[in-house]
Enzyme design. Structure first.
Site, PDB file in Angstrom:
ATOM      1  N   LYS A 280       3.415  -7.617  11.964  1.00 51.68           N
ATOM      2  CA  LYS A 280       2.642  -7.830  10.733  1.00 51.68           C
ATOM      3  C   LYS A 280       2.878  -9.220  10.159  1.00 51.68           C
ATOM      4  O   LYS A 280       4.012  -9.612   9.916  1.00 51.68           O
ATOM      5  CB  LYS A 280       3.032  -6.766   9.719  1.00 51.68           C
ATOM      6  CG  LYS A 280       2.256  -6.821   8.413  1.00 51.68           C
ATOM      7  CD  LYS A 280       2.393  -5.507   7.688  1.00 51.68           C
ATOM      8  CE  LYS A 280       1.885  -5.572   6.269  1.00 51.68           C
ATOM      9  NZ  LYS A 280       1.834  -4.212   5.674  1.00 51.68           N
TER      10      LYS A 280
ATOM     11  N   ARG B 290       0.843  -1.198   0.000  1.00 58.27           N
ATOM     12  CA  ARG B 290       0.000   0.000   0.000  1.00 58.27           C
ATOM     13  C   ARG B 290       0.879   1.250   0.000  1.00 58.27           C
ATOM     14  O   ARG B 290       2.046   1.204   0.342  1.00 58.27           O
ATOM     15  CB  ARG B 290      -0.924   0.001   1.220  1.00 58.27           C
ATOM     16  CG  ARG B 290      -1.930  -1.144   1.177  1.00 58.27           C
ATOM     17  CD  ARG B 290      -2.791  -1.181   2.427  1.00 58.27           C
ATOM     18  NE  ARG B 290      -3.603   0.025   2.544  1.00 58.27           N
ATOM     19  CZ  ARG B 290      -3.540   0.888   3.548  1.00 58.27           C
ATOM     20  NH1 ARG B 290      -2.719   0.684   4.549  1.00 58.27           N
ATOM     21  NH2 ARG B 290      -4.313   1.941   3.567  1.00 58.27           N
TER      22      ARG B 290
ATOM     23  N   ARG C  29      -1.385   4.610  12.890  1.00 59.43           N
ATOM     24  CA  ARG C  29      -0.422   3.731  13.553  1.00 59.43           C
ATOM     25  C   ARG C  29      -0.590   3.894  15.060  1.00 59.43           C
ATOM     26  O   ARG C  29      -0.991   4.957  15.545  1.00 59.43           O
ATOM     27  CB  ARG C  29       1.000   4.061  13.140  1.00 59.43           C
ATOM     28  CG  ARG C  29       1.391   5.478  13.446  1.00 59.43           C
ATOM     29  CD  ARG C  29       2.765   5.804  12.878  1.00 59.43           C
ATOM     30  NE  ARG C  29       2.979   7.240  12.945  1.00 59.43           N
ATOM     31  CZ  ARG C  29       3.292   7.932  14.037  1.00 59.43           C
ATOM     32  NH1 ARG C  29       3.417   7.309  15.185  1.00 59.43           N
ATOM     33  NH2 ARG C  29       3.453   9.236  14.010  1.00 59.43           N
TER      34      ARG C  29
HETATM   35  C1  BTN Z   1       0.744  -3.914   2.268  1.00 64.00           C
HETATM   36  O1  BTN Z   1       0.794  -4.411   3.383  1.00 64.00           O
HETATM   37  O2  BTN Z   1       1.210  -2.801   2.029  1.00 64.00           O
HETATM   38  C2  BTN Z   1       0.087  -4.718   1.162  1.00 64.00           C
HETATM   39  C3  BTN Z   1       0.977  -5.826   0.685  1.00 64.00           C
HETATM   40  C4  BTN Z   1       0.341  -6.635  -0.433  1.00 64.00           C
HETATM   41  C5  BTN Z   1       1.291  -7.656  -1.004  1.00 64.00           C
HETATM   42  C6  BTN Z   1       0.616  -8.576  -1.986  1.00 64.00           C
HETATM   43  S1  BTN Z   1       1.672  -9.913  -2.477  1.00 64.00           S
HETATM   44  C7  BTN Z   1       0.550 -10.349  -3.761  1.00 64.00           C
HETATM   45  C8  BTN Z   1       0.062  -9.046  -4.368  1.00 64.00           C
HETATM   46  N1  BTN Z   1       0.977  -8.584  -5.394  1.00 64.00           N
HETATM   47  C9  BTN Z   1       1.585  -7.444  -5.053  1.00 64.00           C
HETATM   48  O3  BTN Z   1       2.424  -6.844  -5.744  1.00 64.00           O
HETATM   49  N2  BTN Z   1       1.144  -7.038  -3.847  1.00 64.00           N
HETATM   50  C10 BTN Z   1       0.164  -7.949  -3.299  1.00 64.00           C
END
Ligand code: BTN
Length: 261
Positions: A125, A66, A259
Site C-alpha cells: 500500500k 477506513r 482482500r
Molecule cells: C485508509 O487507507 O484507510 C484511508 C487512509 C486515509 C488517510 C488520510 S490522511 C489525510 C486524511 N485525514 C485523515 O484523518 N485521514 C485521511
C-alpha cells in the site's frame, strides 16, 4: 505539541492558482499539526463552513483510515491532506475509485489501484483514501464531500506495517527525492479535475483507465461475507465483479471489504 521538526513549506499559492479557476471561492490552508485534516473539514462543514477547501497538515495526531482504523504518519514522511467541497453527482458510487485513479495517474505509471480505494505498488500500500460526506443546509442539493488522502513519501513512512501487516510502499522509491510538498503539487489539480468530471458524468468514463491499473483483476479475493471468488474488474458504476461458485456477485463500494485470498 513538539517543535523539533521544522514546519514544511507547502506550495499553497501555486495550488490555489491552479485550482481556483475551477472552484470559485476555493481556499488552500496548511497547518503545522491537527488531529485529522478530514475531521477538521467535517467539523467545519457541520458548522456551516462549506467553501471548497484543501487542507494539508505537516502532521496529524489522530489520522483516520477506513473502517474506523487509525492512519499513522509523521511530518515529512507522509503527505496528508483533505479536499472538501459541495458536490452533486447523480450517483456517489465510484467516486473513491475515480479519486484513486486521479492520484495514481498523477504520480506514476506503475501504481495500481486496489478496489475500492487503495493505491498499491507491487502489492504494497502506497496511499489510502477516505471519502466522507456531510449534509448541506436544508434545500441545497448535493452533499459536502471530504476526500482525505494519505501518501507514504519516505522509506520511514513505510516502516509501519499496514492493516494487513504488510510493510507499505513509499513514493520516493518510484520518484527519488520527491517531497510531500511536490507530491501535493502534482496530485491536487488532477484530483479536483477528476472530482468535477465525476460530478458531471459519474464513474463510467473512468472505467477503462481503472481497468488498466486494477490490482485485483484475475486474483482470488476474499469478501468480508466469507465468500471467495475471482475478481473480474469493475463495472460502469464502479462495483467490483467477483465470480464465485454461486455466480457473479456485484460488490458495492463500502458494503464489503475485499482482500486477496
Ligand atoms: C485508509 O487507507 O484507510 C484511508 C487512509 C486515509 C488517510 C488520510 S490522511 C489525510 C486524511 N485525514 C485523515 O484523518 N485521514 C485521511
Amino acid at each position: 505539541m513538539h517543535h523539533e521538526i521544522p514546519a514544511l513549506r507547502w506550495p499553497a499559492e501555486a495550488v490555489w492558482q491552479a485550482i481556483e479557476p475551477l472552484l470559485p471561492g476555493f481556499n488552500v490552508e496548511a497547518l503545522r499539526q491537527i488531529d485529522s485534516t478530514s475531521s477538521e473539514l467535517m467539523r467545519r462543514a457541520r458548522a456551516g463552513l462549506l467553501a471548497p477547501t484543501l487542507l494539508v497538515a505537516d502532521e496529524q495526531t489522530a489520522g483516520r483510515g477506513r473502517m474506523g482504523r487509525p492512519w499513522r504518519s509523521r511530518a515529512g514522511d507522509s503527505l496528508t491532506f483533505s479536499l472538501g467541497l459541495p458536490l452533486q453527482p447523480a450517483d456517489w458510487q465510484g467516486l473513491s475509485l475515480a479519486v484513486g485513479l486521479a492520484v495514481a495517474e498523477s504520480l506514476h505509471e506503475s501504481i495500481q489501484l486496489k478496489w475500492p480505494n487503495d493505491l498499491w505498488r507491487q502489492g504494497r500500500k502506497l496511499c489510502g483514501i477516505l471519502v466522507e460526506t456531510a449534509s448541506l443546509p436544508a434545500g441545497e442539493p448535493g452533499r459536502y464531500v471530504v476526500i482525505g488522502v494519505g501518501i507514504n513519501i519516505t522509506a520511514a513512512a513505510a516502516a509501519l506495517p499496514d492493516e494487513r501487516g504488510v510493510s507499505p510502499a513509499w513514493l520516493q522509491s518510484l520518484l527519488p527525492g520527491i517531497t510531500a510538498a511536490q507530491a501535493l503539487e502534482r496530485v491536487s489539480l488532477p484530483l479536483v479535475q477528476t472530482v468535477l468530471a465525476f460530478e458531471r458524468a459519474g464513474f463510467a468514463p473512468f472505467e477503462r483507465r481503472f481497468a488498466q491499473r486494477d490490482a485485483l483483476a484475475g486474483q482470488t479475493v476474499a469478501l468480508s461475507s466469507g465468500q471467495t471468488g475471482l475478481a473480474e474488474g469493475v463495472d460502469a458504476s464502479g462495483a467490483l465483479r467477483v465470480r464465485t461458485p454461486a455466480g457473479v456477485q456485484t460488490v458495492t463500494s463500502g458494503e464489503i471489504s475485499v482482500r486477496p485470498a
